[in-house]
Design an enzyme around this catalytic site. Structure first.
Site, PDB file in Angstrom:
ATOM      1  N   ASN A  71     -51.023  10.220 -33.764  1.00 31.86           N
ATOM      2  CA  ASN A  71     -52.460  10.467 -33.798  1.00 31.86           C
ATOM      3  C   ASN A  71     -53.160  10.037 -32.503  1.00 31.86           C
ATOM      4  O   ASN A  71     -54.365  10.098 -32.421  1.00 31.86           O
ATOM      5  CB  ASN A  71     -53.063   9.702 -34.983  1.00 31.86           C
ATOM      6  CG  ASN A  71     -53.924  10.601 -35.838  1.00 31.86           C
ATOM      7  OD1 ASN A  71     -54.191  11.735 -35.452  1.00 31.86           O
ATOM      8  ND2 ASN A  71     -54.368  10.101 -36.961  1.00 31.86           N
TER       9      ASN A  71
ATOM     10  N   ASN B  45     -57.412  13.047 -33.277  1.00 26.15           N
ATOM     11  CA  ASN B  45     -57.170  11.826 -34.017  1.00 26.15           C
ATOM     12  C   ASN B  45     -57.905  11.891 -35.356  1.00 26.15           C
ATOM     13  O   ASN B  45     -59.112  11.721 -35.413  1.00 26.15           O
ATOM     14  CB  ASN B  45     -57.659  10.640 -33.189  1.00 26.15           C
ATOM     15  CG  ASN B  45     -57.436   9.327 -33.908  1.00 26.15           C
ATOM     16  OD1 ASN B  45     -56.676   9.280 -34.881  1.00 26.15           O
ATOM     17  ND2 ASN B  45     -58.085   8.282 -33.449  1.00 26.15           N
TER      18      ASN B  45
ATOM     19  N   ARG C  67     -52.453  13.082 -41.785  1.00 30.10           N
ATOM     20  CA  ARG C  67     -51.378  12.572 -42.634  1.00 30.10           C
ATOM     21  C   ARG C  67     -50.953  13.605 -43.664  1.00 30.10           C
ATOM     22  O   ARG C  67     -49.810  13.613 -44.095  1.00 30.10           O
ATOM     23  CB  ARG C  67     -51.892  11.318 -43.345  1.00 30.10           C
ATOM     24  CG  ARG C  67     -51.274  11.038 -44.671  1.00 30.10           C
ATOM     25  CD  ARG C  67     -51.641   9.702 -45.178  1.00 30.10           C
ATOM     26  NE  ARG C  67     -50.953   8.687 -44.407  1.00 30.10           N
ATOM     27  CZ  ARG C  67     -51.276   7.401 -44.412  1.00 30.10           C
ATOM     28  NH1 ARG C  67     -52.289   6.997 -45.117  1.00 30.10           N
ATOM     29  NH2 ARG C  67     -50.585   6.542 -43.705  1.00 30.10           N
TER      30      ARG C  67
ATOM     31  N   ASP D 265     -47.774   4.074 -44.172  1.00 27.59           N
ATOM     32  CA  ASP D 265     -48.410   3.536 -42.975  1.00 27.59           C
ATOM     33  C   ASP D 265     -47.320   2.956 -42.091  1.00 27.59           C
ATOM     34  O   ASP D 265     -46.284   2.516 -42.586  1.00 27.59           O
ATOM     35  CB  ASP D 265     -49.380   2.409 -43.371  1.00 27.59           C
ATOM     36  CG  ASP D 265     -50.635   2.954 -44.020  1.00 27.59           C
ATOM     37  OD1 ASP D 265     -50.924   4.146 -43.822  1.00 27.59           O
ATOM     38  OD2 ASP D 265     -51.312   2.197 -44.741  1.00 27.59           O
ATOM     39  N   ASP D 266     -47.578   2.935 -40.797  1.00 28.49           N
ATOM     40  CA  ASP D 266     -46.520   2.435 -39.911  1.00 28.49           C
ATOM     41  C   ASP D 266     -46.264   0.949 -40.112  1.00 28.49           C
ATOM     42  O   ASP D 266     -45.203   0.454 -39.772  1.00 28.49           O
ATOM     43  CB  ASP D 266     -46.829   2.761 -38.436  1.00 28.49           C
ATOM     44  CG  ASP D 266     -48.219   2.299 -38.032  1.00 28.49           C
ATOM     45  OD1 ASP D 266     -48.868   1.598 -38.827  1.00 28.49           O
ATOM     46  OD2 ASP D 266     -48.651   2.656 -36.925  1.00 28.49           O
ATOM     47  N   ASP D 267     -47.221   0.239 -40.690  1.00 28.40           N
ATOM     48  CA  ASP D 267     -47.004  -1.194 -40.875  1.00 28.40           C
ATOM     49  C   ASP D 267     -46.687  -1.566 -42.323  1.00 28.40           C
ATOM     50  O   ASP D 267     -46.730  -2.727 -42.689  1.00 28.40           O
ATOM     51  CB  ASP D 267     -48.220  -1.985 -40.378  1.00 28.40           C
ATOM     52  CG  ASP D 267     -49.506  -1.487 -41.010  1.00 28.40           C
ATOM     53  OD1 ASP D 267     -49.439  -0.551 -41.830  1.00 28.40           O
ATOM     54  OD2 ASP D 267     -50.571  -2.022 -40.689  1.00 28.40           O
TER      55      ASP D 267
ATOM     56  N   GLU E  30     -58.941   8.812 -46.566  1.00 31.40           N
ATOM     57  CA  GLU E  30     -58.113   9.977 -46.845  1.00 31.40           C
ATOM     58  C   GLU E  30     -57.250   9.744 -48.076  1.00 31.40           C
ATOM     59  O   GLU E  30     -56.933  10.679 -48.815  1.00 31.40           O
ATOM     60  CB  GLU E  30     -57.271  10.329 -45.620  1.00 31.40           C
ATOM     61  CG  GLU E  30     -55.911   9.664 -45.518  1.00 31.40           C
ATOM     62  CD  GLU E  30     -56.009   8.185 -45.160  1.00 31.40           C
ATOM     63  OE1 GLU E  30     -57.138   7.673 -45.025  1.00 31.40           O
ATOM     64  OE2 GLU E  30     -54.956   7.537 -45.011  1.00 31.40           O
ATOM     65  N   ASP E  31     -56.892   8.472 -48.318  1.00 35.67           N
ATOM     66  CA  ASP E  31     -56.071   8.172 -49.488  1.00 35.67           C
ATOM     67  C   ASP E  31     -56.860   8.349 -50.781  1.00 35.67           C
ATOM     68  O   ASP E  31     -56.337   8.839 -51.789  1.00 35.67           O
ATOM     69  CB  ASP E  31     -55.478   6.764 -49.389  1.00 35.67           C
ATOM     70  CG  ASP E  31     -56.490   5.739 -48.877  1.00 35.67           C
ATOM     71  OD1 ASP E  31     -57.675   6.091 -48.723  1.00 35.67           O
ATOM     72  OD2 ASP E  31     -56.085   4.595 -48.635  1.00 35.67           O
TER      73      ASP E  31
ATOM     74  N   ARG F  32     -65.642   2.479 -48.266  1.00 38.84           N
ATOM     75  CA  ARG F  32     -64.822   3.029 -49.341  1.00 38.84           C
ATOM     76  C   ARG F  32     -65.621   3.187 -50.640  1.00 38.84           C
ATOM     77  O   ARG F  32     -65.381   4.133 -51.394  1.00 38.84           O
ATOM     78  CB  ARG F  32     -63.559   2.185 -49.527  1.00 38.84           C
ATOM     79  CG  ARG F  32     -62.586   2.421 -48.358  1.00 38.84           C
ATOM     80  CD  ARG F  32     -61.406   1.508 -48.352  1.00 38.84           C
ATOM     81  NE  ARG F  32     -60.288   1.916 -49.195  1.00 38.84           N
ATOM     82  CZ  ARG F  32     -59.368   2.817 -48.863  1.00 38.84           C
ATOM     83  NH1 ARG F  32     -59.460   3.450 -47.728  1.00 38.84           N
ATOM     84  NH2 ARG F  32     -58.381   3.092 -49.672  1.00 38.84           N
TER      85      ARG F  32
END
Lengths: 928, 928
Positions: free
Chosen positions: B705, B731, B736, B752-754, B841-842, B885
């Site tokens: 991104n 971006n 996703r 997620d990457d983490d 987005e989730d 949120r």
């Protein structure tokens, strides 16, 4: 030196000096003796303390010392004196010690007593606190319920009470012939006779009295069977004045003159309009009448279409043969031919659903008599295309196509519309169809027909044997009851123009789709076509569905109380078993029945499709179904709050907030425990006692399966909810699933009388069930394993496994709807099998639910360890039991045509089970 | 004595006698000394052993003995001799002891070394065994795959490749006028132009060139809009030679002469048959043509029905106004009026779904011009009955009934069929409808009409504002696209005769049913009626569905590789993180794509109903859907085994058997990991490295991104599966969910990457997802909590809770289908909002899935502790994040009209998690 120093530290100086003068050996000996004797003595006295406490003097000690003196191997007199001196010292020390010991013991006792008191107080307090908590929560609930009751100004709905007409239809002038073809429900049906609450009463003209076909009479079998099957229909009334619709059985009729059968002409029977018009309730134009002409022995078009040029006024026509222009869509009804038995189980006629692909990809067997119509060429090219496909196939697919019968078919049934006659016998056709994945049905060459009895017979036979019908010319064919049945899911209807693409389409179907098609076809066949009973029931249900009148409520089983009304067994305060006072699992409320019959007028709209095509039971109205839709989550805070108990008033939460409210997407509710028992009074009493204090418990229904009634001396423990004991008519495991009228809730917890379930487990399973109302939600998981030795079916398996496909109903929640379905949707053969072997009712329920929902059960967490499932000892002792259960699975699969069970690989646990959470947070349940 | 005896037992007699003569005290002392010294010495030497082992002699011992001699307090010379003697004895004993000790130590060392070797061998062995196990399983898989490939002789299906006609339609003689009314698909449609694999090409006549209404031209807005919207339709072709159907835009047309508008007469426009017949591809009879006459500005019957007495040959007619006898069922198409915008989001026009009950139970606003037909009396009585209901209601229900407009409606639009004109403005009507639970729509008095544009406009407006339409006379009304849409679920259609029962029926609806009706109505309106775009798309989809031609495949997103094709980043052997070699979780296989496009020709049949009514996306074909049916469990052992991997070959099991096979009711498959990353190369590399050795992993798709491409110096760790890095155009968190063409599996694991997920957790979640393919199955649970302070909507909540309604897509499985649905089914406003706030987005994905399925997500067990969810520190530092949120939930609910989220109260754990099982049994997973 060390000893001296030690001595000085412990005793006074003088004594030590004196001790120093003693001979070392003696000292050592003495010390040894003392070291040896003192613990012994001390131990002796400590152990004897109780008995000695009041009669204590020096003597026992002396005696002991003397006795040990023998071991000292030394008799020196001077030493004795000193020893005695020592002994005196020791005695005083001992006395001190004793006193100390006594004091200690006293203190200990006092402390223990105080501790016990404190403990009991603490227990009392926690119990009281829990009770208070429950009461508070319950009070909150009660207050809410009261508020809701006040707020709601709508009357409670109940099964509709009928509102009926009181006059037979008045006579009106007959309908002009031209308008007859434009009859629709809005123009030709009198709704005033069929109020929504009328219950759809149907009157049946006695076919012995009224014979509407000129010079012919209705087939005897049909006459008897239809009368009989209508007798079982809940809508039939004997009072023509209140009827909504009137049924006239017109055919299948045969000429009264026996000798005329040989002539082909008289197959065309004509309606006797005079008879029709003189029917007592015809009312001049035949409105609300249904003229039924069933095809059975004679499937040719001549016999099939009795009304071609007849004046039938506003009456609906139900038959298998229709000309497109004659068929009034949404008014007339295409019926299947009456090829089946009068009623009862039909599974023996069917072929199993698997394997997906059979010997022949496609088969056809038929013979087309001479036809000189326009479309002859088209049919010829269709046949040629089919033959070419069969021959030139580069694949391994096998075709069986036979366009001439061998032996040739009798010419008698010929009627020149290009209909295809059936070849051979029912038996020979069945043999071929059982080997065919698809079967071609060719629409008659004459394109003006939208249905013929022969075509319907082919459909009937194809579905029965699991050959998926491919109707070429299907774009102009009307299938039975297609206003409610989604035939796309069971039959492939293709225009004749698609014949070059046929092979491609057939190959494009995956195995899963083939099986889905075949399963759906069989469902339709079994429920709507197979027997005269279901056919006639379906016909009435179709008309009723058009009017959106609810079906009659399914009758519950009236439970016979095991005790006289005057006598009620004495109540007994139960021993505290599993009291679990440390955890509040939910409010204890007064019994609250689930609302009933709330969707009488909406279920046919919102779920009309599913009613016919998925659940396949449009014939009865149920108080609730597992599929009733939930209210959206914000609506609950915007006017639709009635009955809802959101967790934390909507803020969510764990621990206390969670335990106080059921939450979820459903309003509050309770459950009924149904215990099946067989003359085990003590076990039963314990089972009832264990339910004491269980939140959300509405009622306990005990099904007493014994030959003898429960003894009057049996004292019933208090369960905290009403206990109803019903005596079953006979000893049967099926009784567990009787839809007793005593059950007032949607949720039914079936338990064996010896199943030990903890309260938290039950409450958690109840919560999970509320999310999966259409599934079996419970504890003991089992599965069906393929028999790898014989490769001939599935075996019942109770080993430890990570995949399960059944949850036994010895401890499971099921929806009340399934109690009815168990008796209505399962073939009787399955229940009989359960009775015969006194086993497997739980497997049958799993088959039923999986069949209806195509979903696996849900296993929930349990601390309850089942009595050694799958361990070898049990296995060997229960070998017969297991063997029977293998057989059950295989038999049930045979009856249903497939094994409907599906697998699941997880278990439902509470959200924070075994999760590390911060100290200030609470879990959902303490132990599960 | 005892000592003597003991001595005799241990040493020889002589020595004992000699010892016996010793003074007891000395003996005792000596023994004491020995007893004291020996252990000390032994201990000393043992501890010093290593250093002393080579330089051992008597001296240290002597020294020690002397040292201890000081303590003995005794210097007797004779004793010394004896002691020395003793010492010698002791020394020899000691030597022996030392030797023994040395030997022991040596042995110990040897043993330790051997043990270490054994351990390492064992580790090696277990690693090798695991490897072997994996290899074996993989080999098995490979062998099976090979077998399957051999067995299957059918060609692989692909998205259908077009097979097109190359000629325009030949000219045939025109259809006689009489036959025209009997046109059906089988008699008037040329299937030969529309092969199943043709892709349904559609040709659109330029409305500027062809104006088929005499003296009039098509409304400019419509002309532009239809052309434009058709341009977006995948079926449009510019080549008339290959077309399957031809569209002619006939109206809405207005007279070219401006001054004639005032006259009422010219509203009846007539079709210019010459223009029609001279259309270049008319082919003499207009077969495969669709004449479209949309209603927009002018809703009266005069304008609506352009074809009343026109010769249209074999062409289909699509318009909003139809006479019952003119309407050819299954051939002509009732369209909604084109009242909406050209396309795009329409949610702003709608009213929220909740509350279930609005101010007015029922409303009506309209004015009926003079009508002198037959049914005038009927309508009068209907109106009177309605008015009576409104007045005499004993309930609290409020009615708004207005049978004359105020101000009166213009008389211009009058046409004498008893149609009801709309009152007021769009704005005023909308205001009323938003306050109405139900809205009455009265069918025109003239019963020969089955649909009019005015009635359809009322339907359109009712559905738009969430007033549930009640069509009185609905039993003769045809609603738009009703051959595919189940209008029973959205509109209440009642015969006019039911008007006295109307109030009863309306009250009989529960809140849940009201909401279900309103939701379904809105779904229909949004997807099929709202804008010109969806209207025209629906029209084409209806015709295509009739022909059972699959839709065009939904286009995947073509991923732009982040690296040049020539360059591939260096591979790096990763550090062993989370290697978990102790547990085999499944076979490591070569990448295996999920089969695609297997149901092109069956999905429209088996799931035709759901396609239109539930999932509401009949416009595209997807490689797979979450609802593809499973194969029955016995079919897998009877010819349909391809791809299935039953646990224990069908015998079931736990532990090894379970880990070796996916089991379940679905064939084998793999999943794709999609990692969204933003310029965090080290974090990303670690994330990829963690996936090494993960079974069932098909591919890793990294969505880069960042503004800058990944650095070329970044070394990529080996993940065991292909890694594809795609660079997003911009971006955006929405990236996703892009349906990248690189994704070859149905299962997509978004991470997620983490996010640190363990392998066993992933494999377990994958197994659970396989049972719930239509739901989000993942780890981090969240919920929506009602805002108790402001009472105006839901707040996002991540506290510990026992009820959850979202599973975040930072670590969750979703079906590939939803990646398309995210872009096609969600209003663009939601994706824009995500972009604007770089958040949520989730949440959007959870809304989408819950909206389509009406099911909550599934949370699976996790050992992964999320970074302190809901703890105050995070909360305060992330306050903006949380605030955003909350707003997301509220905005998304506003856009969708309701909050689709549903709650769940359990977590999926492996079946034997934390269960005590016998020692010889294995669990499903070791740790979860």
């Amino acid at each position: 030196m060390i000893l001296l120093k030690l001595c000085k530290m412990l005793l006074n100086d003088r004594l030590c000096q004196w001790l120093g003068h003693l001979k070392l050996s003696r000292v050592i000996l003495m010390v040894s003796v003392i070291l040896f004797v003192v613990p012994l003595v001390t131990h002796y006295y400590l152990s004897k303390y109780d008995s000695l406490s009041f009669s204590f003097d020096g003597n026992p000690m002396r005696h002991t010392l003397d006795a040990y003196g023998d071991f000292s191997l030394m008799n020196a007199a001077d030493l004795k004196i000193r020893i005695e001196e020592m002994l005196r010292i020791k005695a005083s020390v001992s006395t001190e010690l004793r006193e100390l010991e006594a004091r200690r013991a006293r203190l200990q006792r006092e402390a223990a007593a105080a501790g016990a008191r404190a403990d009991s107080a603490k227990t009392e307090h926690s119990r009281a606190a829990a009770e208070l908590q429950r009461l508070r929560v319950s009070a909150d609930q009660a207050r809410l319920a009261q508020l809701e009751a006040i707020r709601r100004d709508s009357p409670e709905l109940a099964p509709p009470s009928p509102l009926l007409p009181s006059q037979p239809p008045p006579v009106l002038p007959p309908l002009p012939s031209a308008s007859q073809h434009h009859c629709r429900m809005h123009s030709c049906f009198d709704h005033s006779r069929c109020s929504l609450t009328s219950g759809f009463p149907v009157y049946f003209y006695d076919p012995d009295t009224y014979a509407p076909i000129a010079g012919a009479e209705v087939d005897g079998f049909l006459k008897t069977t239809v009368r009989q099957t209508l007798g079982y229909n809940a809508h039939i009334t004997q009072d023509p004045k209140e009827a909504c619709i009137y049924l006239v059985l017109v055919g299948e009729a045969f000429s009264s003159e026996r000798n005329s059968i040989s002539s082909g002409d008289n197959l065309k029977l004509s309606l006797n309009e005079t008879v029709i018009k003189s029917l007592p309730y015809w009312g001049g134009d035949g409105r609300n009448h249904v003229l039924i002409n069933l095809a059975r022995r004679e499937l040719s078009v001549g016999a099939g279409d009795a009304f071609k040029s007849a004046m039938t006024g506003r009456a609906m026509i139900a038959q298998s043969t229709f000309i497109l222009n004659q068929f009034r869509l949404g008014f007339d009804i295409v019926t299947p031919p009456a090829l089946g038995p009068p009623g009862g189980d039909v599974w023996l006629d069917c072929a199993p659903i698997a394997p997906a692909r059979r010997k022949y990809l496609l088969s056809f067997q038929g013979s087309q008599p001479l036809f000189n119509g326009l479309n002859k060429d088209e049919d010829k090219s269709v046949i040629e295309a089919l033959q070419k496909t069969a021959k030139s196939s580069s694949t391994s697919d096998v075709f069986f196509l036979q366009f001439e019968c061998d032996p040739p078919v009798e010419k008698r049934t010929v009627y020149p519309i290009g209909d295809w006659a059936l070849c051979g016998t029912d038996r020979s056709r069945r043999a071929l169809l059982k080997d065919s994945t698809f079967v071609v049905i060719l629409a008659p060459s004459d394109p003006s027909y939208t249905s013929t009895a022969l075509l319907q017979a082919r459909l009937y036979e194809g579905l029965r044997s699991g050959a998926i019908p491919v109707i070429l010319g299907g774009d102009r064919i009307t299938l039975p009851y297609d206003e409610v049945l989604d035939w796309r899911r069971a039959v492939l209807m293709l225009p004749k123009a698609r014949v070059p693409e046929l092979h491609f389409v057939l190959r494009a179907f995956s195995d899963a789709d083939l099986l889905a098609f075949r399963r759906q076809g069989r469902l339709f066949w079994e429920r709507y076509l197979s027997s005269v009973q279901v056919m006639v029931d379906s016909l009435l249900a179709v008309v009723r569905t058009r009017l959106n009148i609810p079906a009659r409520p399914a009758a519950p089983t009236v439970g016979t109380p095991a005790f006289n009304e005057s006598y009620y067994p004495p109540r007994l305060e139960p021993p505290t078993i599993d009291a679990e006072p440390e955890e509040t699992l939910g409010p204890l409320e007064a019994p609250y029945s689930s609302p009933t019959y709330r969707r009488n007028y909406s279920i046919g709209l919102v779920h009309g499709y599913e009613l016919w095509n998925e659940w396949a039971d449009p014939f009865a109205l149920y108080p609730q179904t597992p599929w009733d839709p939930p209210v959206t989550s914000e609506a609950r805070f915007m006017g639709s709050a009635a009955g809802f108990r959101p967790v934390g008033a909507g803020a969510g939460g764990a621990g206390k907030e969670f335990s106080e409210a059921l939450g979820g997407d459903r309003p509050r509710e309770q459950f009924t425990v149904v215990i099946l028992t067989y003359e085990r009074e003590a076990v039963l009493a314990a089972a009832v006692a264990r339910l004491r204090g269980l939140p959300y418990l509405n009622k306990v229904v005990v099904v007493w399966n014994g030959r003898t009634p429960p003894s009057a001396s049996l004292a019933w423990p208090e369960s905290g909810a009403p206990v109803a004991v019903v005596r079953a008519a006979r000893n049967s495991l099926n009784n567990r699933f009787l839809p007793y009228d005593l059950i007032d809730t949607e949720a039914v917890l079936c338990v064996d009388d010896d199943a030990h379930l903890r309260h938290d487990e039950i409450v958690f399973a109840f919560r999970v069930w509320r999310e999966h109302r259409d599934r079996i939600v419970g504890f003991p998981g089992r599965y069906h394993a393929w028999d790898l030795n014989y490769n001939n079916g599935f075996l019942y398996n109770s080993n430890y496994s990570c995949e399960l496909s059944m949850v036994l109903t010895g401890a499971a929640f099921v929806h009340r709807y399934y109690l009815w379905a168990y008796w209505r949707a399962l073939p009787a053969a399955i229940r009989n099998y359960v009775d015969e072997f006194m086993n497997c009712e739980d497997i049958a329920m799993n088959f039923l639910v999986a069949h209806i929902t195509r979903k696996p059960p849900v296993k929930v967490t349990s601390r309850w360890t089942f009595r050694c499932p799958g361990c070898p000892v049990t296995l060997s002792s229960d070998e017969t039991h297991f063997h029977e259960r293998h057989k059950c699975i295989q038999f049930f699969s045979q009856v249903m045509g497939y094994t409907p069970l599906l697998s699941t690989q997880y278990r439902a646990d509470s959200v924070l089970f075994k999760t590390r959470i911060p100290h200030d947070k609470q879990k959902c349940f303490k132990f599960i």
